[in-house]
Design a protein around this motif. Structure first.
Motif, PDB file in Angstrom:
ATOM      1  N   MET A 137       0.966  -1.037   0.012  1.00 34.45           N
ATOM      2  CA  MET A 137      -0.085   0.100   0.178  1.00 34.45           C
ATOM      3  C   MET A 137       0.865   1.220  -0.004  1.00 34.45           C
ATOM      4  SD  MET A 137      -3.052  -0.819   2.583  1.00 34.45           S
ATOM      5  CE  MET A 137      -1.869  -1.006   4.100  1.00 34.45           C
ATOM      6  N   LEU A 138       0.757   2.123  -0.830  1.00 36.48           N
ATOM      7  CA  LEU A 138       1.522   3.499  -1.047  1.00 36.48           C
ATOM      8  C   LEU A 138       0.792   4.508  -1.163  1.00 36.48           C
ATOM      9  CD1 LEU A 138       3.839   1.833  -3.882  1.00 36.48           C
ATOM     10  CD2 LEU A 138       4.208   2.038  -1.274  1.00 36.48           C
ATOM     11  N   GLN A 139       1.328   5.697  -1.502  1.00 37.40           N
ATOM     12  CA  GLN A 139       0.578   6.901  -1.647  1.00 37.40           C
ATOM     13  C   GLN A 139      -0.146   6.753  -2.749  1.00 37.40           C
ATOM     14  OE1 GLN A 139       0.900   9.777   0.003  1.00 37.40           O
ATOM     15  NE2 GLN A 139       2.404   9.016   1.503  1.00 37.40           N
ATOM     16  N   PRO A 140      -1.358   7.690  -2.714  1.00 37.33           N
ATOM     17  CA  PRO A 140      -2.206   7.499  -4.069  1.00 37.33           C
ATOM     18  C   PRO A 140      -1.507   7.792  -5.328  1.00 37.33           C
ATOM     19  CG  PRO A 140      -3.438   8.689  -2.156  1.00 37.33           C
ATOM     20  CD  PRO A 140      -1.910   8.366  -1.805  1.00 37.33           C
ATOM     21  N   GLU A 141      -1.699   6.935  -6.312  1.00 41.69           N
ATOM     22  CA  GLU A 141      -1.177   6.916  -7.658  1.00 41.69           C
ATOM     23  C   GLU A 141       0.392   6.870  -7.651  1.00 41.69           C
ATOM     24  OE1 GLU A 141      -2.380  10.113 -10.210  1.00 41.69           O
ATOM     25  OE2 GLU A 141      -4.107  10.662  -8.978  1.00 41.69           O
ATOM     26  N   GLU A 142       1.130   6.666  -6.549  1.00 40.79           N
ATOM     27  CA  GLU A 142       2.614   6.139  -6.621  1.00 40.79           C
ATOM     28  C   GLU A 142       2.559   4.871  -6.867  1.00 40.79           C
ATOM     29  OE1 GLU A 142       6.149   5.250  -3.594  1.00 40.79           O
ATOM     30  OE2 GLU A 142       4.337   6.133  -2.515  1.00 40.79           O
ATOM     31  N   PRO A 143       3.438   4.415  -8.189  1.00 39.90           N
ATOM     32  CA  PRO A 143       3.669   3.245  -8.724  1.00 39.90           C
ATOM     33  C   PRO A 143       4.630   2.310  -7.563  1.00 39.90           C
ATOM     34  CG  PRO A 143       4.314   4.812 -10.390  1.00 39.90           C
ATOM     35  CD  PRO A 143       4.062   5.376  -8.815  1.00 39.90           C
TER      36      PRO A 143
END
Length: 240
Positions: free
Chosen positions: A22-28
């Motif tokens: 799970m990452l920052q929104p839109e972080e690939p």
């Protein structure tokens, strides 16, 4: 960003593909991590920053709160005697969230012009904090450490931009645990409330700034399966 044209080769090997993160929104997510000796990697980073006759090499270590930026920064400093750290927490002290880009531009601009820094952020005067942010002349490198260190406003003032990628849950647990132990944001309940407020502002900022799209290197802020003692996981940037 100035990058050394011929960085030294050093050993690296592929790591197993990581499970869902799970990452920052839109972080690939990084799909292909590689492992290297941590000290060798630190030397690689500093070679990318390069040697400058009139100023220090400037490396930004960016990432969300609790990502592992301080640990990576300590590793870089240990690889270069005399290297200095410019803490974002000092630059943005008592400033509104992410409305302090002009202060970082001022500080890094002074490093470029003078090769040293003696800077007192305006909030220090307003709130009675003494002293200043100092980088002495002759420092070979300055590591700019903190959330927002590689923000778009300073893209032309840093030599190497590192994005520290860490699972959101891991980073949140670290941050809350650290701040609760230190008592810097009140008791446990107040610390959790602070972190959720902080995370909301952080997500909004990163969604607009998208630092991973400019990062030269991505470093995992948490141990990954397959890492040996003394190694870290990293990948070439940027992430798009």
């Amino acid at each position: 960003m100035a990058v050394h044209p011929n960085p030294p080769a050093f050993a690296r090997r592929a790591l197993p593909i990581r499970e869902r993160v799970m990452l920052q929104p839109e972080e690939p997510p990084v799909c292909a991590w590689q492992a290297s000796d941590a000290r060798a990697f630190a030397g690689y980073v500093l070679s990318l920053a390069g040697a400058h006759s009139d100023r220090p090499g400037i490396v930004a270590v960016d990432g969300r709160g609790g990502a592992g930026k301080t640990t990576l920064t300590s590793m870089l400093v240990s690889a270069s005697p005399g290297a200095q750290v410019l803490h974002i927490d000092d630059v943005d002290w008592n400033e509104p969230l992410y409305q302090w880009d002009h202060l970082l531009v001022t500080a890094l601009g002074e490093l470029h012009r003078a090769g040293s820094l003696d800077f007192t952020p305006p909030a220090w005067h307003r709130h009675g904090r003494e002293g200043s942010v100092v980088v002495p002349a002759g420092a070979p490198f300055v590591i700019v450490e903190g959330t927002g260190a590689g923000m778009r406003a300073v893209v032309d003032l840093i030599d190497v931009h590192i994005w520290v990628q860490t699972d959101d849950g891991v980073a949140e647990e670290r941050g809350i645990g650290r701040d609760t132990a230190l008592g810097v944001n009140g008791d446990a309940e107040e610390t959790i409330h602070f972190w959720h407020w902080w995370m909301a502002g952080e997500r909004s900022f990163f969604a607009a700034d998208r630092p991973w799209e400019r990062a030269h290197l991505i470093v995992s802020g948490e141990p990954l399966p397959g890492l040996a003692a003394g190694e870290l996981a990293w990948a070439e940037g940027p992430l798009r």
